[in-house]
Design a protein around this motif. Structure first.
Motif, PDB file in Angstrom:
ATOM      1  N   ALA A  95       0.825  -1.204   0.000  1.00 13.15           N
ATOM      2  CA  ALA A  95       0.000   0.000   0.000  1.00 13.15           C
ATOM      3  C   ALA A  95       0.862   1.258   0.000  1.00 13.15           C
ATOM      4  N   GLU A  96       1.954   1.250   0.775  1.00 12.65           N
ATOM      5  CA  GLU A  96       2.829   2.414   0.828  1.00 12.65           C
ATOM      6  C   GLU A  96       3.571   2.618  -0.492  1.00 12.65           C
ATOM      7  N   ILE A  97       4.011   1.530  -1.097  1.00 14.09           N
ATOM      8  CA  ILE A  97       4.719   1.634  -2.376  1.00 14.09           C
ATOM      9  C   ILE A  97       3.809   2.235  -3.440  1.00 14.09           C
ATOM     10  N   ARG A  98       2.578   1.765  -3.483  1.00 14.69           N
ATOM     11  CA  ARG A  98       1.630   2.284  -4.486  1.00 14.69           C
ATOM     12  C   ARG A  98       1.265   3.737  -4.206  1.00 14.69           C
ATOM     13  N   ALA A  99       1.163   4.116  -2.933  1.00 14.09           N
ATOM     14  CA  ALA A  99       0.743   5.473  -2.576  1.00 14.09           C
ATOM     15  C   ALA A  99       1.876   6.485  -2.700  1.00 14.09           C
ATOM     16  N   LYS A 100       3.074   6.094  -2.304  1.00 19.81           N
ATOM     17  CA  LYS A 100       4.196   7.039  -2.228  1.00 19.81           C
ATOM     18  C   LYS A 100       5.182   6.919  -3.375  1.00 19.81           C
ATOM     19  N   GLY A 101       5.082   5.822  -4.151  1.00 15.44           N
ATOM     20  CA  GLY A 101       6.114   5.526  -5.124  1.00 15.44           C
ATOM     21  C   GLY A 101       7.301   4.885  -4.431  1.00 15.44           C
ATOM     22  N   VAL A 102       8.195   4.319  -5.218  1.00 16.76           N
ATOM     23  CA  VAL A 102       9.327   3.591  -4.635  1.00 16.76           C
ATOM     24  C   VAL A 102      10.238   4.539  -3.866  1.00 16.76           C
ATOM     25  N   ARG A 103      10.497   5.717  -4.434  1.00 20.85           N
ATOM     26  CA  ARG A 103      11.407   6.647  -3.760  1.00 20.85           C
ATOM     27  C   ARG A 103      10.846   7.111  -2.428  1.00 20.85           C
ATOM     28  N   GLY A 104       9.577   7.464  -2.406  1.00 20.40           N
ATOM     29  CA  GLY A 104       8.960   7.920  -1.165  1.00 20.40           C
ATOM     30  C   GLY A 104       8.890   6.829  -0.117  1.00 20.40           C
ATOM     31  N   PHE A 105       8.574   5.612  -0.555  1.00 19.95           N
ATOM     32  CA  PHE A 105       8.530   4.470   0.364  1.00 19.95           C
ATOM     33  C   PHE A 105       9.894   4.257   1.013  1.00 19.95           C
ATOM     34  N   LEU A 106      10.946   4.245   0.219  1.00 20.00           N
ATOM     35  CA  LEU A 106      12.287   4.014   0.749  1.00 20.00           C
ATOM     36  C   LEU A 106      12.782   5.185   1.588  1.00 20.00           C
ATOM     37  N   ARG A 107      12.488   6.395   1.142  1.00 20.95           N
ATOM     38  CA  ARG A 107      12.950   7.574   1.886  1.00 20.95           C
ATOM     39  C   ARG A 107      12.443   7.539   3.324  1.00 20.95           C
ATOM     40  N   ASP A 108      11.190   7.133   3.498  1.00 20.99           N
ATOM     41  CA  ASP A 108      10.603   7.103   4.832  1.00 20.99           C
ATOM     42  C   ASP A 108      11.169   5.974   5.688  1.00 20.99           C
ATOM     43  N   ARG A 109      11.805   4.982   5.057  1.00 17.13           N
ATOM     44  CA  ARG A 109      12.323   3.818   5.794  1.00 17.13           C
ATOM     45  C   ARG A 109      13.838   3.672   5.642  1.00 17.13           C
ATOM     46  N   ILE A 110      14.504   4.723   5.232  1.00 21.65           N
ATOM     47  CA  ILE A 110      15.913   4.590   4.864  1.00 21.65           C
ATOM     48  C   ILE A 110      16.783   4.196   6.053  1.00 21.65           C
ATOM     49  N   ALA A 111      16.407   4.584   7.270  1.00 24.34           N
ATOM     50  CA  ALA A 111      17.208   4.235   8.449  1.00 24.34           C
ATOM     51  C   ALA A 111      17.129   2.748   8.772  1.00 24.34           C
ATOM     52  N   ASP A 112      16.127   2.039   8.221  1.00 30.29           N
ATOM     53  CA  ASP A 112      16.070   0.579   8.372  1.00 30.29           C
ATOM     54  C   ASP A 112      17.125  -0.110   7.524  1.00 30.29           C
ATOM     55  N   ARG A 113      17.679   0.622   6.559  1.00 31.88           N
ATOM     56  CA  ARG A 113      18.552   0.014   5.560  1.00 31.88           C
ATOM     57  C   ARG A 113      20.011   0.455   5.668  1.00 31.88           C
ATOM     58  N   PHE A 114      20.242   1.661   6.185  1.00 35.74           N
ATOM     59  CA  PHE A 114      21.600   2.186   6.262  1.00 35.74           C
ATOM     60  C   PHE A 114      21.831   2.886   7.588  1.00 35.74           C
ATOM     61  N   ASP A 115      23.084   2.852   8.044  1.00 38.56           N
ATOM     62  CA  ASP A 115      23.529   3.699   9.142  1.00 38.56           C
ATOM     63  C   ASP A 115      23.865   5.051   8.526  1.00 38.56           C
ATOM     64  N   LEU A 116      22.945   5.999   8.654  1.00 39.66           N
ATOM     65  CA  LEU A 116      23.076   7.268   7.947  1.00 39.66           C
ATOM     66  C   LEU A 116      24.271   8.092   8.418  1.00 39.66           C
ATOM     67  N   ALA A 117      24.815   7.750   9.584  1.00 39.14           N
ATOM     68  CA  ALA A 117      25.974   8.481  10.086  1.00 39.14           C
ATOM     69  C   ALA A 117      27.271   8.054   9.413  1.00 39.14           C
ATOM     70  N   THR A 118      27.245   6.925   8.702  1.00 37.19           N
ATOM     71  CA  THR A 118      28.492   6.394   8.145  1.00 37.19           C
ATOM     72  C   THR A 118      28.513   6.338   6.618  1.00 37.19           C
ATOM     73  N   VAL A 119      27.359   6.431   5.941  1.00 36.72           N
ATOM     74  CA  VAL A 119      27.383   6.346   4.480  1.00 36.72           C
ATOM     75  C   VAL A 119      27.932   7.645   3.888  1.00 36.72           C
ATOM     76  N   GLU A 120      28.495   7.543   2.702  1.00 36.63           N
ATOM     77  CA  GLU A 120      29.110   8.706   2.073  1.00 36.63           C
ATOM     78  C   GLU A 120      28.057   9.716   1.624  1.00 36.63           C
ATOM     79  N   PRO A 121      28.412  11.012   1.627  1.00 36.67           N
ATOM     80  CA  PRO A 121      27.486  12.034   1.127  1.00 36.67           C
ATOM     81  C   PRO A 121      27.106  11.734  -0.325  1.00 36.67           C
ATOM     82  N   GLY A 122      25.849  11.878  -0.618  1.00 40.28           N
ATOM     83  CA  GLY A 122      25.366  11.630  -1.972  1.00 40.28           C
ATOM     84  C   GLY A 122      24.921  10.209  -2.213  1.00 40.28           C
ATOM     85  N   PHE A 123      25.355   9.278  -1.358  1.00 32.29           N
ATOM     86  CA  PHE A 123      25.017   7.874  -1.594  1.00 32.29           C
ATOM     87  C   PHE A 123      23.524   7.629  -1.480  1.00 32.29           C
ATOM     88  N   VAL A 124      22.884   8.174  -0.453  1.00 33.16           N
ATOM     89  CA  VAL A 124      21.458   7.898  -0.238  1.00 33.16           C
ATOM     90  C   VAL A 124      20.636   8.388  -1.420  1.00 33.16           C
TER      91      VAL A 124
END
Length: 270
Positions: free
Chosen positions: A142-171
């Motif tokens: 439901a979230e993928i269809r409502a938000k699109g893939v980018r919006g779905f992932l953006r809202d859950r990005i901390a489930d996938r990466f340690d944002l304090a350690t990934v390189e700038p621009g990577f996300v």
């Protein structure tokens, strides 16, 4: 990209990188990307693995440059047959196989269904299916269809990466790449994976197997990952401490070196 036609007529794209010694017949390694990914997600793996194997990176059906299947063209059996048919197309009677997340679930199915074809198997950040995981497929769809893939992932990005350690621009790059996948296709892919539990069939895997898993993963618990270790008879189990789900993207060189070392131990590759 080169392509071939699967037995149901769907056009599937792939990439080949072969930097092995030209006077030796190369062994083939197939790399299967995660859902909402493509062959491009393995860009950092190729320099490490391309010297020891002919590295083949397919775009799964419906992903990347491959065609999107119709309503009946997305099943686990069909995805596994795509791998075998690509190997046949390339003349690889036997091959090494590695997959990430959803691609690893497909890889497990190939090793179970076609044991005579798989030399070694590697699964990164994968349970035996999304049925034994923490994924709420109906909510995700439901979230993928409502938000699109980018919006779905953006809202859950901390489930996938340690944002304090990934390189700038990577996300942003990761979100842009993932957003190339059709939301409808991805929702179908997630729904399919959420019906799969290969636990009882894992004992049929005969080849040496590497399972690399993240320690802190909201998508799957350590107990769900440990099923691979406990059910596959010849399984090396490696935990990446302190990392969430997307280890193959956040630590690509580490994953590729892990796989290269595994191949060296089990197949005599330098």
């Amino acid at each position: 990209m080169p392509s071939f036609a699967a037995s149901d007529g769907l056009r599937l794209e792939y990439l080949v990188d072969d930097f092995t010694d030209p006077w030796k017949p190369p062994e083939t390694l197939l790399l299967l990307h995660a859902g909402m990914g493509s062959a491009r997600r393995f860009y950092a793996w190729v320099p490490i693995l391309g010297r020891v194997c002919r590295v083949v990176r397919p775009d799964l059906r419906g992903h990347g440059a491959s065609e999107v299947p119709g309503p009946d063209g997305l099943t686990l059996d069909r995805l596994a047959r795509d791998v075998i048919e690509l190997a046949d197309h390339l003349g690889a009677a036997r091959f090494h196989l590695a997959g990430v997340s959803g691609g690893a679930i497909i890889s497990l199915a190939v090793a179970i269904g076609y044991p005579e074809r798989v030399r070694t198997l590697a699964a990164f950040a994968s349970t035996p299916g999304l049925k034994p995981s923490n994924v709420d497929a109906e909510r995700w769809g439901a979230e993928i269809r409502a938000k699109g893939v980018r919006g779905f992932l953006r809202d859950r990005i901390a489930d996938r990466f340690d944002l304090a350690t990934v390189e700038p621009g990577f996300v942003d790059w990761f979100l842009d790449e993932s957003a190339k996948t059709s939301p409808e296709l991805l929702a179908r892919f997630v729904s399919l994976m959420a019906t799969i539990d290969l636990t009882e069939a894992l004992g049929r895997i005969r080849c040496p197997t590497l399972a690399v898993v993240p320690e802190h993963d909201p998508i799957s618990s350590m107990a769900q990952y440990e099923v691979l270790r406990d059910r596959i008879r010849d399984c090396e189990f490696v935990v990446y401490h302190g990392l969430p789900h997307n280890i193959a993207d956040a630590a690509p060189e580490r994953c590729a070196e892990e796989l290269r070392g595994f191949l060296s131990r089990h197949r005599g590759l330098a």
